[in-house]
Design an enzyme around this catalytic site. Structure first.
Site, short mmCIF file in Angstrom:
data_model
loop_
_atom_site.label_atom_id
_atom_site.label_comp_id
_atom_site.label_asym_id
_atom_site.label_seq_id
_atom_site.Cartn_x
_atom_site.Cartn_y
_atom_site.Cartn_z
N ASP A 173 41.58 -5.48 9.05
CA ASP A 173 42.44 -5.82 10.20
C ASP A 173 41.60 -5.82 11.47
OD1 ASP A 173 44.58 -5.79 12.23
OD2 ASP A 173 45.86 -5.50 10.49
N SER A 222 49.21 -8.95 14.32
CA SER A 222 48.98 -8.84 12.87
C SER A 222 50.18 -9.28 12.04
CB SER A 222 48.62 -7.40 12.50
OG SER A 222 47.37 -7.07 13.02
N ASP A 281 53.79 -1.26 7.96
CA ASP A 281 53.05 -1.94 9.01
C ASP A 281 52.84 -3.42 8.64
OD1 ASP A 281 51.82 -2.11 11.47
OD2 ASP A 281 49.93 -1.21 10.84
N THR A 283 50.55 -5.82 8.16
CA THR A 283 49.71 -6.49 7.15
C THR A 283 50.20 -6.23 5.72
OG1 THR A 283 47.91 -6.30 8.72
CG2 THR A 283 47.32 -6.89 6.47
N ASP A 441 41.13 -2.25 13.10
CA ASP A 441 41.95 -2.69 14.24
C ASP A 441 42.44 -1.52 15.07
OD1 ASP A 441 43.74 -4.67 15.69
OD2 ASP A 441 45.24 -3.34 14.81
N ASP A 486 42.70 -10.76 10.02
CA ASP A 486 43.88 -11.45 10.53
C ASP A 486 43.68 -11.92 11.97
OD1 ASP A 486 43.75 -8.81 11.29
OD2 ASP A 486 45.88 -8.41 11.01
N HIS A 487 42.73 -11.29 12.65
CA HIS A 487 42.41 -11.64 14.04
C HIS A 487 41.23 -10.79 14.43
CE1 HIS A 487 43.74 -7.76 15.45
NE2 HIS A 487 44.74 -7.86 14.59
ZN LIG Z 1 45.91 -4.82 16.40
#
Ligand SMILES: [Zn+2]
Ligand SMILES: *[C@@H]1O[C@H](CO)[C@@H](O)[C@H](O)[C@H]1NC(C)=O
Ligand SMILES: *[C@@H]1O[C@H](CO)[C@@H](O)[C@H](O)[C@H]1NC(C)=O
Ligand SMILES: *[C@@H]1O[C@H](CO)[C@@H](O)[C@H](O)[C@H]1NC(C)=O
Ligand SMILES: *[C@@H]1O[C@H](CO)[C@@H](O)[C@H](O)[C@H]1NC(C)=O
Ligand SMILES: *[C@@H]1O[C@H](CO)[C@@H](O)[C@H](O)[C@H]1NC(C)=O
Ligand SMILES: *[C@@H]1O[C@H](CO)[C@@H](O)[C@H](O)[C@H]1NC(C)=O
Length: 678
Positions: A173, A222, A281, A283, A441, A486-487
């Site tokens: 993440d 996310s 969460d 993801t 993340d 994811d980013h």
């Molecule tokens: Zn984040």
């Protein structure tokens, strides 16, 4: 086609009044088609279609006295075929009209002045339809006698032949190439510029790049980015498994079918999710979640186990392996759906329930398995392996007690156990596993780079152990492994910092002179054993997390904070806080964080307590069947189409399906002209 698209765009630009806020991101005109223009579909993938007609009562777009057209009509046309009504085309009864009102702020001035614009809406939703034949579909909404909104949808020509038996999808993440580079520097030794060992990721044969933008914003979160990876449909920040509509109900938005829902419906395979975050969460939960709000944690765990009670939808019958944190949604109480005990709900469906590592390792392979190891997120790798005393400070017992969860598995133990269960239960039907390193993340958000990179190295170590595990099970060759993110976050390393020198200086500007750039950045000290310090964490991790010369790193976007570099030994960092007596929306340097450091004034709005996500493309590593389709630069939705192609998830008509796995528009080289979906 092209000219129509350009005309629509020109017309819509005139009515877009604000950039910061949007009336409904996917709907610049007063007529909304969801899924909107430029969306792609997998043949046979189920989805809902919603039409909305907006009548703004006041504000810059005020129209028709705020009375929406209730007699709107909609049609669909495939390629140059016959134009038919939606109900006729999908052989559905005309749904009943829905009406609601919502309001929004047109810009920051309106928000400051608390003058929202009010919009009345008339809408219809056609639930659970599918398009089977590849091609281009034009959907037209006619409203307010003469206005039209058009959406062009592409059903991709994707194979229904299965090429991989199993897919393991690792998500770091927030993980970027910059972070991978930094993690490599920390854990792997160089001699005269040559690495002596490499990351497991460095050894992947294929590398691609995916663009992470949301459907209506260029920075993603996310939730909708996971949703794009799992469904092939982009969405809006905070939304998953749906196109966000404007209604207040968080669960009525038009849905799209996800990879695990397709896999269970079409092949009856096993599936699982593993995460170092809480299981509700974004993801992990986006595999089964269909909601406008990622924060509906309790209902989303219910959706994961039992499907969507509120609507008829594909049932996955629950995950076969489900390991992570987040006991709050399982313990009977305010965090769980309807206050129910979800340990009991899962146990009643014959799951083994593990609340610690010992139990997880002993859980049977042939039963469905739930493992919840703490409340909230799992403590990070550095706490679990280096600063273990910090674990005792937490009150996160997964059974709900006041004490700390201390017998914790890591990403590796959870992933390897999930593989055992999924391989046993999937049998000939194969499996899909998503395994997330969530705190790359979460720790980047709080500017705790050491903890983020520790979890990135844990991911890499897990990938390596997974490859060995698949080899020992004899299924490596039939398993596609994808590792992506994811980013990103705007993180990078720009030199080293002499922590001893920095601490000795009284003046902020002098402290900054502890940073060595270019020539003075020297070599990594994390790989050099230090006398009296034994971290003993194995080949894939630094031998010394606390050298005198550390990496000097930073984020492109941060709140006010203080910087001293070097690892925080007392636990994850809290860079900014509110000040007693001042607004709770106003964040300042946390006086107790890095008291020895120098002040760095933030670049973010003053109500942000943490760093935020950034624009960067993120890497996609692939190995196994279909690996060659992952090279190049593409959209996050293409990751889904590549996986779907490899798993044979398309369920279209045989005559138009091509089987080369390359003509799905996802690879620049083979772009077939339906390239507009980027
Ligand atoms: Zn984040
Ligand atoms: C629109 O009307 C509402 C009351 O219905 C009001 O609160 C709001 O300030 C108005 N907005 C504008 C932009 O005039
Ligand atoms: C079903 O819808 C209701 C009303 O919107 C909502 O409160 C509930 O959480 C939903 N349940 C699930 C499992 O999504
Ligand atoms: C659970 O297992 C028992 C015994 O094997 C079986 O009778 C029952 O049908 C199972 N229940 C579910 C929900 O799978
Ligand atoms: C782990 O869980 C098992 C089974 O629930 C329990 O018997 C055991 O005491 C737990 N061990 C620890 C260290 O908490
Ligand atoms: C940070 O901003 C404050 C004003 O908000 C200013 O007084 C101070 O000099 C700045 N510090 C640095 C290091 O730029
Ligand atoms: C495609 O053809 C195969 C073999 O003829 C058949 O088994 C399969 O059901 C067909 N698929 C679809 C989606 O019609």
């Amino acid at each position: 086609m092209r000219s129509t698209v350009v005309l629509c765009l020109a017309a819509s630009l005139a009515s877009v009044s604000g950039q910061t806020f949007q009336r409904l991101g996917t709907c610049p005109t007063l007529g909304c088609v969801l899924p909107p223009d430029q969306q792609d579909f997998l043949p046979g993938q189920q989805f809902d279609i919603r039409f909305e007609v907006h009548a703004p009562k006041n504000g810059s777009e005020a129209f028709n006295g705020g009375v929406p057209d209730e007699k709107f009509t909609a049609t669909i046309q495939k390629d140059n075929g016959r134009t038919r009504s939606i109900a006729d085309f999908f052989n559905l009864k005309e749904p009943s009209l829905e009406k609601w009102t919502f309001s929004w702020y047109e810009d920051l001035f309106a928000q400051d002045a608390k003058t929202p614009s009010v919009v009345n809406v008339a809408s219809k939703i056609y639930r659970r339809v599918a398009l089977y034949e590849p091609g281009t579909y034009k959907v037209t909404l006619n409203y307010f006698s003469g206005k039209t909104t058009t959406a062009e949808w592409v059903v991709r020509p994707i194979a229904n032949k299965k090429k991989a038996k199993n897919v393991i999808f690792f998500i770091g993440d927030g993980m970027t190439t910059n972070m991978i580079t930094a993690a490599r520097l920390l854990a792997h030794k160089t001699i005269n510029g040559k690495y002596q060992t490499l990351l497991a990721l460095d050894k992947f044969p294929v590398l691609g790049h995916q663009m992470t933008h949301s459907i209506d914003s260029f920075i993603t979160d996310s939730a909708n980015s996971a949703s794009a990876l799992y469904s092939g449909h982009k969405s809006t920040v905070n939304a998953m498994g749906v196109y966000a509509d404007s209604s207040p109900d968080l669960f009525d938005d038009p849905k799209v079918e996800t990879v695990v829902e397709l896999l269970v419906r079409i092949w009856g395979s096993a599936w699982g999710a593993v995460s170092t975050a809480f299981l509700a969460d974004a993801t992990p939960i986006a595999l089964t979640a269909h909601t406008r709000s990622r924060y509906a944690y309790g209902p989303l765990i219910e959706q994961a186990l039992n499907g969507l009670g509120n609507y008829s939808w594909t049932k996955t019958n629950g995950p076969d392996a489900y390991f992570g944190g987040g006991a709050e949604q399982f313990l009977a109480g305010s965090g769980s759906y309807l206050g129910k005990d979800y340990y009991a709900e899962f146990a009643n469906k014959n799951y083994s329930i593990s609340l610690n590592k010992t139990a997880l390792l002993a859980a049977p392979k042939d039963k469905r398995a739930l493992g919840v190891f703490c409340r909230s997120n799992l403590p990070v790798w550095l706490e679990r392996n280096i600063f273990k005393d910090n674990l005792q400070k937490l009150s996160n017992d997964p059974a709900g007690g006041k004490g700390a969860a201390t017998d914790l598995p890591g990403l590796k133990e959870m992933t390897l156990k999930a593989i055992d269960v999924l391989h046993t239960r999937g049998g000939n039907k194969g499996f899909f596993l998503m395994s997330e390193a969530a705190s790359i993340d979460k720790q980047m958000h709080v500017l705790d780079y050491d903890r983020a990179l520790g979890d990135l190295l844990e991911l890499d170590d897990t990938v390596q152990a997974t490859i060995e595990k698949l080899k020992s099970l004899g299924i490596l060759d039939e398993t596609l492994i994808v590792v992506s993110a994811d980013h990103g976050h705007g993180f990078d390393v720009f030199g080293n910092a002499d922590t001893k020198y920095a601490a000795a200086q009284g003046d902020d500007r002098k402290k900054r002179n502890a940073v060595g750039v270019y020539q003075n950045s020297g070599l990594s000290q994390y790989t050099v054993p230090q006398e009296g310090v034994s971290y003993g964490t194995g080949a894939n991790f630094p031998v010394n997390w606390d050298p005198r010369y550390v990496i000097a790193a930073g984020l492109g976007a941060n709140p006010d904070h203080r910087e001293s570099y070097g690892v925080g030994k007392s636990g994850p960092r809290v860079p900014a806080t509110t000040i007693p007596g001042k607004s709770s929306d106003d964040l300042y340097v946390n006086p107790t964080d890095r008291p020895n450091g120098f002040v760095v004034n933030g670049t973010l709005p003053t109500n942000e307590a943490q760093g935020v996500h950034s624009l960067t493309d993120v890497p996609v590593f692939a190995t196994g069947p279909c690996q060659e389709t992952f090279g190049g630069v593409y959209s996050n939705i293409d990751v889904f189409y590549k996986i779907a192609n490899c798993l044979g998830l398309a369920h279209g008509t045989n005559k138009t399906v091509c089987d080369d796995g390359k003509s799905n528009g996802g690879n620049g080289k083979y772009n077939d002209g339906h390239g507009g979906h980027y």
